[in-house]
Design a protein around this motif. Structure first.
Motif, PDB file in Angstrom:
ATOM      1  N   GLY A  44      24.597  17.637 -67.454  1.00 20.73           N
ATOM      2  CA  GLY A  44      23.872  16.876 -67.356  1.00 20.73           C
ATOM      3  C   GLY A  44      23.205  16.805 -66.271  1.00 20.73           C
ATOM      4  N   ASP A  45      23.315  18.332 -65.303  1.00 24.11           N
ATOM      5  CA  ASP A  45      22.481  18.655 -64.366  1.00 24.11           C
ATOM      6  C   ASP A  45      21.275  19.720 -65.065  1.00 24.11           C
ATOM      7  N   LEU A  46      20.281  19.045 -65.746  1.00 25.36           N
ATOM      8  CA  LEU A  46      19.571  19.701 -66.038  1.00 25.36           C
ATOM      9  C   LEU A  46      18.286  20.131 -65.142  1.00 25.36           C
ATOM     10  N   VAL A  47      17.755  20.178 -64.226  1.00 30.59           N
ATOM     11  CA  VAL A  47      17.189  20.757 -63.453  1.00 30.59           C
ATOM     12  C   VAL A  47      17.298  22.469 -63.248  1.00 30.59           C
ATOM     13  N   SER A 344      16.536   9.958 -70.290  1.00 34.48           N
ATOM     14  CA  SER A 344      15.408   9.755 -69.510  1.00 34.48           C
ATOM     15  C   SER A 344      14.113  10.763 -69.220  1.00 34.48           C
ATOM     16  N   TRP A 345      13.137   9.352 -69.733  1.00 32.50           N
ATOM     17  CA  TRP A 345      11.876   9.925 -70.206  1.00 32.50           C
ATOM     18  C   TRP A 345      11.007  10.355 -69.178  1.00 32.50           C
ATOM     19  N   SER A 346       9.630  10.503 -69.330  1.00 34.56           N
ATOM     20  CA  SER A 346       8.739  10.988 -68.368  1.00 34.56           C
ATOM     21  C   SER A 346       7.441   9.911 -69.248  1.00 34.56           C
ATOM     22  N   PHE A 377      12.693   7.697 -61.595  1.00 31.82           N
ATOM     23  CA  PHE A 377      14.082   8.093 -60.449  1.00 31.82           C
ATOM     24  C   PHE A 377      12.603  10.114 -60.134  1.00 31.82           C
ATOM     25  N   GLY A 378      12.938  10.300 -59.105  1.00 32.10           N
ATOM     26  CA  GLY A 378      12.330  11.521 -59.186  1.00 32.10           C
ATOM     27  C   GLY A 378      10.964  11.079 -58.835  1.00 32.10           C
ATOM     28  N   ARG A 379       9.923  11.969 -58.183  1.00 27.39           N
ATOM     29  CA  ARG A 379       8.958  11.794 -57.937  1.00 27.39           C
ATOM     30  C   ARG A 379       7.865  12.983 -58.267  1.00 27.39           C
ATOM     31  N   GLY A 380       6.030  12.174 -58.852  1.00 28.86           N
ATOM     32  CA  GLY A 380       5.263  13.572 -58.953  1.00 28.86           C
ATOM     33  C   GLY A 380       5.405  13.272 -60.402  1.00 28.86           C
ATOM     34  N   ARG A 381       5.158  14.585 -60.361  1.00 29.68           N
ATOM     35  CA  ARG A 381       5.472  14.989 -62.043  1.00 29.68           C
ATOM     36  C   ARG A 381       7.367  14.901 -63.040  1.00 29.68           C
ATOM     37  N   ALA A 382       8.448  15.317 -61.782  1.00 31.85           N
ATOM     38  CA  ALA A 382       9.381  14.680 -62.234  1.00 31.85           C
ATOM     39  C   ALA A 382       9.612  13.491 -62.361  1.00 31.85           C
ATOM     40  N   ARG A 383       8.788  12.617 -62.010  1.00 28.32           N
ATOM     41  CA  ARG A 383       9.503  11.207 -62.247  1.00 28.32           C
ATOM     42  C   ARG A 383       9.816  10.432 -63.877  1.00 28.32           C
TER      43      ARG A 383
END
Length: 406
Positions: A44-47, A344-346, A377-383
């Motif tokens: 689950g750690d996709l990053v 989770s979706w952008s 969760f996250g910020r900017g383009r990673a939100r």
């Protein structure tokens, strides 16, 4: 390839990421990096997984085209899991071609399934079916056969073909059992639950009841006159009139359908269609114009007649009028329909899937967040945005798809 790499690859193939990491966690050679990336994706750690796979792709030499192609396919799968639908399809297509050229048919087929699943998510069902038809799952391993049947079931459910979906899910369950991968079995079970949870509400003669997906299919195949508030269309004996781009006309049609066989007062119609609290001559004139447009749009299915206090719907052939509504009404139900899968979706991925502007989607997400229905969760383009599924309901009918007969 050394024995540790072989053992780690075998562990990943049966869904054992910890077993794989026990063998390659401390290694930084290209094959180990690739396997570590896949293991982190399964955990689950996709990053972290994406970063490892990119390092692996750079580490493979110029003569290792197949290994680099496999990294690209794995990265595309991670992007799909993260609902990053904007990844370059051209790169995945090139990787698939490389794998086919070198005889790696299993991974080439896996790449094809990723392309099909992306098309399914954004509602391009015809194109997804054409790509799927080119694949014969018989010679593939059980995990890939299960993936094939899940795609078949997904397309069938979106087309309201529940018999086909049930058969595909039964085959997927059998293949997942033979694969012995718990995550795959859980995915099949999750897809199967869609067929056993309410998909819509039936409103007729002032009464309401919930419908399963197969009951919706039966209803739309019947001779009833159906005002479908899930797809914003009107059905009548095989004919379909879309009012998706004419929300005022659909609001009027729904109000008339809910009141059938009685009529609807002009004041009620003004409030439903225009949100007018007080009616003046201009409102009444506009109502007459819109009713004329509705009468023209539905002329093949029904008549719309004026009465002393308002208007009444009169189907030409159908013996009953039914309104098919969403199980849960919400202003931004289509956005919630995608988020209800638990992933989770952008906002950019949602905009692509909904064929809407990113600004429109962002406003909807902000509104839902203010109401406590979604979280980010996250910020900017990673939100990323996500929510828990609405308990006891399925959102299949809210997702974009062509209707039967289109």
């Amino acid at each position: 390839m050394d024995s540790l790499i072989t053992a780690a690859a075998r562990a990943l193939s049966v869904g054992d990421p910890f077993g794989a990491l026990n063998r390659v966690a401390l290694r930084d050679d290209a094959p180990a990096l690739a396997l570590r990336g896949i293991a982190m994706a399964q955990l689950g750690d996709l990053v972290r997984a994406k970063a490892l796979l990119r390092r692996a792709a750079r580490a493979f030499g110029p003569k290792e085209a197949v290994a680099r192609a496999r990294c690209i396919v794995a990265e595309a799968e991670i992007a799909l899991a993260a609902r990053d639908l904007g990844w370059p399809a051209e790169a995945l297509g090139a990787a698939r071609a490389t794998l086919e050229e070198h005889g790696d048919r299993v991974n080439a087929a896996h790449a094809r399934y990723l392309e099909v699943r992306r098309l399914l998510l954004i509602g391009h069902l015809d194109e997804a079916e054409r790509m799927l038809a080119a694949l014969d799952p018989a010679p593939f391993p059980p995990a890939l056969r299960a993936a094939h049947e899940l795609v078949v079931a997904g397309i069938a459910m979106r087309r309201l073909q529940t018999k086909t979906a049930r058969a595909a899910l039964a085959r997927a369950e059998h293949a997942a059992h033979h694969a012995g991968i718990p995550a795959l079995t859980a995915e099949v079970e999750s897809a199967s639950r869609v067929l056993h949870t309410p998909a819509a509400r039936l409103i007729a003669c002032g009464e309401e009841r919930l419908l399963l997906l197969d009951e919706v299919e039966t209803l739309l195949a019947s001779k009833a006159f159906v005002v479908d508030a899930c797809r914003l269309v009107v059905h009548g004996e095989g004919d379909v009139v879309s009012l998706a781009r004419r929300p005022v006309l659909f609001a009027l049609a729904r109000a008339l359908g809910e009141a059938w066989p009685g009529d609807v007062a002009r004041g009620v119609l003004l409030a439903r269609a225009f949100g007018a609290k007080f009616a003046d001559d201009s409102h009444r004139a506009r109502l007459r114009v819109e009713m004329g447009r509705l009468r023209t749009a539905l002329r093949a299915l029904a008549g719309v007649s004026a009465t002393k206090r308002g208007f009444v719907l009169a189907p030409h052939r159908a013996g009953e009028v039914i309104v098919l509504a969403r199980p849960v009404e919400d202003e931004h139900a289509t956005v919630l329909a995608f988020l209800a899968d638990g992933e989770s979706w952008s906002s950019s991925a949602l905009a692509l899937a909904l064929a809407a502007s990113q600004r429109t989607v962002q406003r909807a997400l902000d509104s839902l967040a203010a109401a406590g229905k979604v979280q980010s969760f996250g910020r900017g383009r990673a939100r990323r945005w996500m929510t828990s599924p609405v308990p006891g309901f399925t959102t299949t009918l809210l997702l974009p798809a062509p209707l039967p007969g289109d």
